[in-house]
Write a protein that holds these residues in place. Structure first.
Motif, PDB file in Angstrom:
ATOM      1  N   LEU A   1      10.054   3.795  -1.955  1.00 30.76           N
ATOM      2  CA  LEU A   1       9.528   3.741  -0.603  1.00 30.76           C
ATOM      3  C   LEU A   1       8.308   4.554  -0.264  1.00 30.76           C
ATOM      4  O   LEU A   1       7.465   3.992   0.304  1.00 30.76           O
ATOM      5  N   GLU A   2       8.163   5.731  -0.918  1.00 29.43           N
ATOM      6  CA  GLU A   2       6.723   6.266  -0.893  1.00 29.43           C
ATOM      7  C   GLU A   2       5.765   5.555  -1.485  1.00 29.43           C
ATOM      8  O   GLU A   2       4.487   5.501  -1.052  1.00 29.43           O
ATOM      9  N   LEU A   3       6.056   4.988  -2.630  1.00 25.08           N
ATOM     10  CA  LEU A   3       4.895   4.012  -3.136  1.00 25.08           C
ATOM     11  C   LEU A   3       4.436   2.912  -2.562  1.00 25.08           C
ATOM     12  O   LEU A   3       3.381   2.422  -2.366  1.00 25.08           O
ATOM     13  N   VAL A   4       5.723   2.181  -1.671  1.00 26.19           N
ATOM     14  CA  VAL A   4       5.498   0.961  -0.860  1.00 26.19           C
ATOM     15  C   VAL A   4       4.661   1.690   0.456  1.00 26.19           C
ATOM     16  O   VAL A   4       3.655   0.865   0.779  1.00 26.19           O
ATOM     17  N   ALA A   5       4.736   2.781   0.780  1.00 20.20           N
ATOM     18  CA  ALA A   5       3.864   3.600   1.827  1.00 20.20           C
ATOM     19  C   ALA A   5       2.511   3.586   1.544  1.00 20.20           C
ATOM     20  O   ALA A   5       1.588   3.621   2.303  1.00 20.20           O
ATOM     21  N   GLN A   6       2.166   3.852   0.164  1.00 17.64           N
ATOM     22  CA  GLN A   6       1.120   3.809  -0.302  1.00 17.64           C
ATOM     23  C   GLN A   6       0.446   2.600  -0.411  1.00 17.64           C
ATOM     24  O   GLN A   6      -0.955   2.389  -0.846  1.00 17.64           O
ATOM     25  N   GLY A   7       0.827   1.466  -0.157  1.00 19.17           N
ATOM     26  CA  GLY A   7       0.590   0.208  -0.049  1.00 19.17           C
ATOM     27  C   GLY A   7       0.471  -0.572  -1.404  1.00 19.17           C
ATOM     28  O   GLY A   7      -0.367  -1.736  -1.738  1.00 19.17           O
ATOM     29  N   MET A   8       1.362  -0.030  -2.414  1.00 16.31           N
ATOM     30  CA  MET A   8       1.342  -0.597  -3.642  1.00 16.31           C
ATOM     31  C   MET A   8       2.382  -1.916  -3.618  1.00 16.31           C
ATOM     32  O   MET A   8       3.462  -1.817  -2.853  1.00 16.31           O
ATOM     33  N   SER A   9       1.886  -2.998  -4.499  1.00 15.18           N
ATOM     34  CA  SER A   9       2.735  -4.184  -4.601  1.00 15.18           C
ATOM     35  C   SER A   9       3.919  -3.890  -5.679  1.00 15.18           C
ATOM     36  O   SER A   9       4.019  -2.843  -6.372  1.00 15.18           O
TER      37      SER A   9
ATOM     38  N   THR B   1       6.682  -3.051   5.971  1.00 15.56           N
ATOM     39  CA  THR B   1       5.678  -2.422   7.235  1.00 15.56           C
ATOM     40  C   THR B   1       6.632  -1.530   7.929  1.00 15.56           C
ATOM     41  O   THR B   1       6.619  -0.540   8.500  1.00 15.56           O
ATOM     42  N   GLN B   2       7.686  -2.281   8.417  1.00 18.76           N
ATOM     43  CA  GLN B   2       8.947  -1.952   9.201  1.00 18.76           C
ATOM     44  C   GLN B   2       9.625  -0.746   8.704  1.00 18.76           C
ATOM     45  O   GLN B   2      10.066   0.121   9.094  1.00 18.76           O
ATOM     46  N   ALA B   3       9.886  -0.858   7.182  1.00 18.37           N
ATOM     47  CA  ALA B   3      10.547   0.216   6.546  1.00 18.37           C
ATOM     48  C   ALA B   3       9.580   1.454   6.554  1.00 18.37           C
ATOM     49  O   ALA B   3      10.152   2.525   6.629  1.00 18.37           O
ATOM     50  N   VAL B   4       8.309   1.247   6.235  1.00 15.66           N
ATOM     51  CA  VAL B   4       7.423   2.292   6.134  1.00 15.66           C
ATOM     52  C   VAL B   4       7.330   3.059   7.606  1.00 15.66           C
ATOM     53  O   VAL B   4       7.445   4.325   7.815  1.00 15.66           O
ATOM     54  N   GLN B   5       7.326   2.162   8.833  1.00 11.15           N
ATOM     55  CA  GLN B   5       7.064   2.764   9.925  1.00 11.15           C
ATOM     56  C   GLN B   5       8.571   3.547  10.145  1.00 11.15           C
ATOM     57  O   GLN B   5       8.556   4.562  10.896  1.00 11.15           O
ATOM     58  N   LEU B   6       9.643   3.021   9.956  1.00 10.18           N
ATOM     59  CA  LEU B   6      11.022   3.924  10.160  1.00 10.18           C
ATOM     60  C   LEU B   6      10.882   5.094   9.270  1.00 10.18           C
ATOM     61  O   LEU B   6      11.601   6.048   9.835  1.00 10.18           O
ATOM     62  N   GLY B   7      10.759   4.943   8.087  1.00 11.35           N
ATOM     63  CA  GLY B   7      10.643   6.071   7.340  1.00 11.35           C
ATOM     64  C   GLY B   7       9.592   7.355   7.821  1.00 11.35           C
ATOM     65  O   GLY B   7      10.053   8.376   7.803  1.00 11.35           O
ATOM     66  N   LYS B   8       8.656   6.866   8.422  1.00  8.81           N
ATOM     67  CA  LYS B   8       7.887   8.077   9.046  1.00  8.81           C
ATOM     68  C   LYS B   8       8.482   8.486  10.425  1.00  8.81           C
ATOM     69  O   LYS B   8       8.245   9.786  10.579  1.00  8.81           O
ATOM     70  N   GLU B   9       9.156   7.507  11.080  1.00  5.80           N
ATOM     71  CA  GLU B   9       9.656   8.053  12.330  1.00  5.80           C
ATOM     72  C   GLU B   9      11.209   8.868  12.140  1.00  5.80           C
ATOM     73  O   GLU B   9      11.062   9.926  12.861  1.00  5.80           O
TER      74      GLU B   9
END
Length: 149
Positions: A96-104, A136-144
């Motif tokens: 999830l952290e790597l997804v948040a960095q924009g990696m495929s 994008t929704q997963a990253v947003q929820l992870g930050k929240e």
């Protein structure tokens, strides 16, 4: 300013010399007040126009750059209790952290030395646990939730 006054004086002197040189002396004597008044008016008109343009010119812009010290932020610490309550494993969190960095998925697989299918499986499980349908929704929820910086 002195230069302009000198130029105006020189031009006035040349005009008077020209009047005398072309033998308009009688006309100057007969109409001296009018000619000198006209020369004075023309001189002040030119001086007034020049001064008006000089005074109404917009001021030069000055850019001031000032460095401001900003206190360093504390390093991000993920909320482990929230991660445990959602049941997200450390590997799912890492992906999830790597997804948040924009990696495929392919880039994540190469970085972690796993197959793309493994990355997809971890992503889908993390998305289900977060209740997200998209990356994008997963990253947003992870930050929240305080799981991602």
């Amino acid at each position: 300013m002195k230069r302009q006054v000198l130029i105006f004086g020189l031009v006035g002197g040349i005009l008077i010399t020209l009047l005398k040189w072309t033998e308009y002396r009688f006309m100057v004597i007969d109409h001296a007040v009018g000619i000198y008044g006209g020369l004075t008016a023309a001189t002040f008109a030119v001086l007034g126009i020049w001064l008006g343009l000089k005074l109404t010119r917009p001021p030069r812009e000055t850019v001031v750059v000032k460095e401001v010290m900003v206190p360093a932020a504390e390093p991000f610490v993920p909320d482990e209790s929230k991660r445990d309550s959602l049941g997200i494993t450390r590997r799912e969190m890492e992906i999830l952290e790597l997804v948040a960095q924009g990696m495929s998925n392919r880039e994540i697989a190469e970085k972690l030395y796993v197959s793309e299918n493994t990355v997809k499986t971890h992503c889908s499980r993390a998305f289900d646990k977060l209740g997200a349908k998209r990356r994008t929704q997963a990253v947003q929820l992870g930050k929240e939730l305080g799981l991602l910086p």
